[in-house]
Design a protein around this motif. Sequence first.
Motif, mmCIF file in Angstrom:
data_model
loop_
_atom_site.group_PDB
_atom_site.id
_atom_site.type_symbol
_atom_site.label_atom_id
_atom_site.label_comp_id
_atom_site.label_asym_id
_atom_site.label_seq_id
_atom_site.Cartn_x
_atom_site.Cartn_y
_atom_site.Cartn_z
ATOM 1 N N CYS A 19 30.560 51.973 38.220
ATOM 2 C CA CYS A 19 31.574 52.322 39.231
ATOM 3 C C CYS A 19 32.103 53.726 38.980
ATOM 4 C CB CYS A 19 32.737 51.328 39.202
ATOM 5 S SG CYS A 19 32.247 49.663 39.678
ATOM 6 N N LEU A 20 32.277 54.081 37.721
ATOM 7 C CA LEU A 20 32.709 55.444 37.390
ATOM 8 C C LEU A 20 31.646 56.431 37.856
ATOM 9 C CD1 LEU A 20 34.187 54.847 33.795
ATOM 10 C CD2 LEU A 20 35.474 55.210 35.921
ATOM 11 N N GLY A 21 30.389 56.037 37.712
ATOM 12 C CA GLY A 21 29.275 56.891 38.141
ATOM 13 C C GLY A 21 29.281 57.137 39.643
ATOM 14 N N LYS A 22 29.795 56.160 40.388
ATOM 15 C CA LYS A 22 29.829 56.324 41.849
ATOM 16 C C LYS A 22 31.053 57.103 42.305
ATOM 17 C CE LYS A 22 27.269 52.188 43.127
ATOM 18 N NZ LYS A 22 27.319 50.982 43.982
ATOM 19 N N GLY A 23 31.999 57.315 41.395
ATOM 20 C CA GLY A 23 33.131 58.145 41.791
ATOM 21 C C GLY A 23 34.514 57.621 41.441
ATOM 22 N N ALA A 24 34.600 56.412 40.874
ATOM 23 C CA ALA A 24 35.920 55.954 40.420
ATOM 24 C C ALA A 24 36.372 56.866 39.281
ATOM 25 C CB ALA A 24 35.847 54.504 39.954
ATOM 26 N N ASP A 25 37.694 57.008 39.105
ATOM 27 C CA ASP A 25 38.204 57.975 38.129
ATOM 28 C C ASP A 25 38.443 57.374 36.756
ATOM 29 O OD1 ASP A 25 38.689 60.243 40.007
ATOM 30 O OD2 ASP A 25 39.894 58.683 40.963
ATOM 31 N N ARG A 26 38.784 56.101 36.742
ATOM 32 C CA ARG A 26 39.275 55.517 35.519
ATOM 33 C C ARG A 26 38.952 54.033 35.547
ATOM 34 N NH1 ARG A 26 44.525 54.248 34.265
ATOM 35 N NH2 ARG A 26 45.362 54.840 36.268
ATOM 36 N N ALA A 27 38.738 53.448 34.368
ATOM 37 C CA ALA A 27 38.409 52.021 34.329
ATOM 38 C C ALA A 27 39.278 51.309 33.300
ATOM 39 C CB ALA A 27 36.929 51.838 33.987
ATOM 40 N N ILE A 28 39.531 50.034 33.579
ATOM 41 C CA ILE A 28 40.296 49.199 32.649
ATOM 42 C C ILE A 28 39.527 47.897 32.466
ATOM 43 C CG2 ILE A 28 42.475 47.959 32.274
ATOM 44 C CD1 ILE A 28 43.752 49.934 34.304
#
Lengths: 264, 316
Positions: free
Chosen positions: A76-85
């Motif tokens: 998801c970060l690779g697709k453009g999300a900025d941050r993950a939890i």
Amino acid sequence: MKILVAIKQVANLDDDFEIRDDGKDVDHDFCDYEINEWDDYSLETALQIRENNGDEGEIVVVTVGPDDAEDELRKCLGKGADRAIRVWDDAIEGSDQVAIARILTKVVEKEAPDMVFMGVQAADNAYAQTGVAVAQQLGWPHAAVVNALEYTPGASTATANRELEGGLEEKITVNCPAVMTIQLGINEPRYASLRGIKQAAGKPLDEISHSDLGLSDDEVGEAGSVSRVRKVFVPEKGQAELIEGTPAEQAARLAEILKELSGA
Amino acid sequence: MSDILVIAEHRQGELRPVSLELIAAAKEAGASSVTVALIGANAADLTGAVSVEGVDEIVTVPTASANFQPDEWKAAVEALIAARSPSLVMLPHSVDSWGFAPALGATGNYGFATDVFGIANEGGEWVVTRAMYKEKVHAEIDFPGKSTVVVTVRGGTWKPAEGSSSPAVSSLDASATANSSHVEFIEPPATGDVDITQAEFMLSIGRGIAEEDNVEQFSELADAVGATLGCSRPIADSGWLPKSRQVGQSGKVVAACKLYLALGISGSVQHQAGMKHVDNIIAVNTDPEASIFSIARYGIVGDIFEIADELVTHFE
Ligand SMILES: Cc1cc2nc3c(=O)[nH]c(=O)nc-3n(C[C@H](O)[C@H](O)[C@H](O)COP(=O)(O)OP(=O)(O)OC[C@H]3O[C@@H](n4cnc5c(N)ncnc54)[C@H](O)[C@@H]3O)c2cc1C
Ligand SMILES: Nc1ncnc2c1ncn2[C@@H]1O[C@H](COP(=O)(O)O)[C@@H](O)[C@H]1O
């Protein structure tokens, strides 16, 4: 603007899967994992809202799941999300979706996004519960099975189409912030670009536990659940008569059956 | 106590038939009494439609909206539970229920499970069955310490209740603040090039066809064997075939179909909603555990391309 997208890593069973010794789940050694299909669409919904907002705003993806689930967050970060939890610890094991929702609710309260997107259902167990359960615990407006959405960040209402049975749709307006469960087909989810994948490695991915969120042990796991799996079992096979042989033999027999049953 | 409350579902002024299946399910689960709730501004108009065999009582809950509104429906069911203390509340596992039933579960006050297709009472405790892992495993679920259990019930599992009865009818008030409002219903576009609900012989393709370029081969195969071409949802969502060809919950029910050949379709509940009634279902799938085989009469564990190449030679 901030949008929170909750994603689930779903399990596919291997052909020769086995049930765990306590009989309450399958043995996870026999599972392959992937991101829930619905969550691709809800992430895409968030990404498009940001694009239409002059690329302004933050997209945070969250999952409740063990180490492996990190793979899906990275995608998801690779697709453009900025941050993950990622929220996980042993006490969370055995949570039903109401307990999972309680955890996600705490994350939403902490992040205070303008909108929360979740999938209509997760492909593995198809509970179709979590989004509306989170909305209830937050006390937020909600809409389920959304297959079209008009939303401008900061607006006090959004217009959504709910996909009903038989192809009928209902257009509704929903007060915001809201939790929406997103349906397949609402958009065309993108693939991660090579550049995106490289960048993903450097983006923040927080790992936290239920106690970091201020939840006590009895608010998660079995104690925090309203249902309990007593046992799982492999259902009796249906009546299907299997047509055996080489593909040519199978097709020949199939042709006979089709001719007979279609009256051709 | 095994009093069961059934929440009837309606849309555009019509009772949704699944409501009658739930009444039958309640009876079969051994309900000592069955109360049917009719929620909505004009829902009392449906009193006659739910006065079927097995119903002891009807309670109408007039709400501000004529159409489903999740906050109003949740408040209505909570008022009903408070007034009648049912041990089990049944709702259909439908799009409207998905919009509000989980909110009841999330209060923590009731046991809660979705998409249930087995219901038993063991010494006063409800035990329900649902599927997991794409239907490959079933699970028995119980609800320790919960005196009221709320479940959404899979459609097409019980035969609808029939006959007639003269239940007592009363009304209950519930108030709620609605956080969303109905604008309009949007009807599906008129049937495209073909009306699959009329077809007697369907050949349907699913994600197993892998690529758009492969559609043509199966379209030709359908013509050769004399079948109407249908599909599962991913094929329509991808735009490979028009939506009017989609079989299932959000597509069409192939009501007239007598013979259904499913190629590369796993057999999700939502696909089955459009075709599991068909007498003769034949499935071809590489996965021997695919749930489509559980409703098929004949099955081939194999590759749809290999089978298709051979099959067409018998119809030339
Ligand atoms: C509200 C809602 C409504 C929905 N409505 C519908 C609906 O109306 N209709 C519908 O179909 N779905 C509907 N769905 C979607 C549904 O949940 C499933 O996602 C969908 O049915 C899966 O389609 P499928 O079987 O083609 O794909 P998959 O589940 O991906 O299955 C593909 C199958 O093909 C097999 N396969 C792969 N390659 C080959 C090969 N070469 N040879 C043989 N077999 C192969 C695989 O083993 C697998 O079993 C709905 C979902 C929701 C939440
Ligand atoms: N463990 C989880 N972590 C994060 N999100 C989840 C989790 N389980 C479910 N969800 C969310 O809830 C949606 C519906 O799942 P379910 O209610 O389990 O069918 C998924 O598409 C996710 O958005």
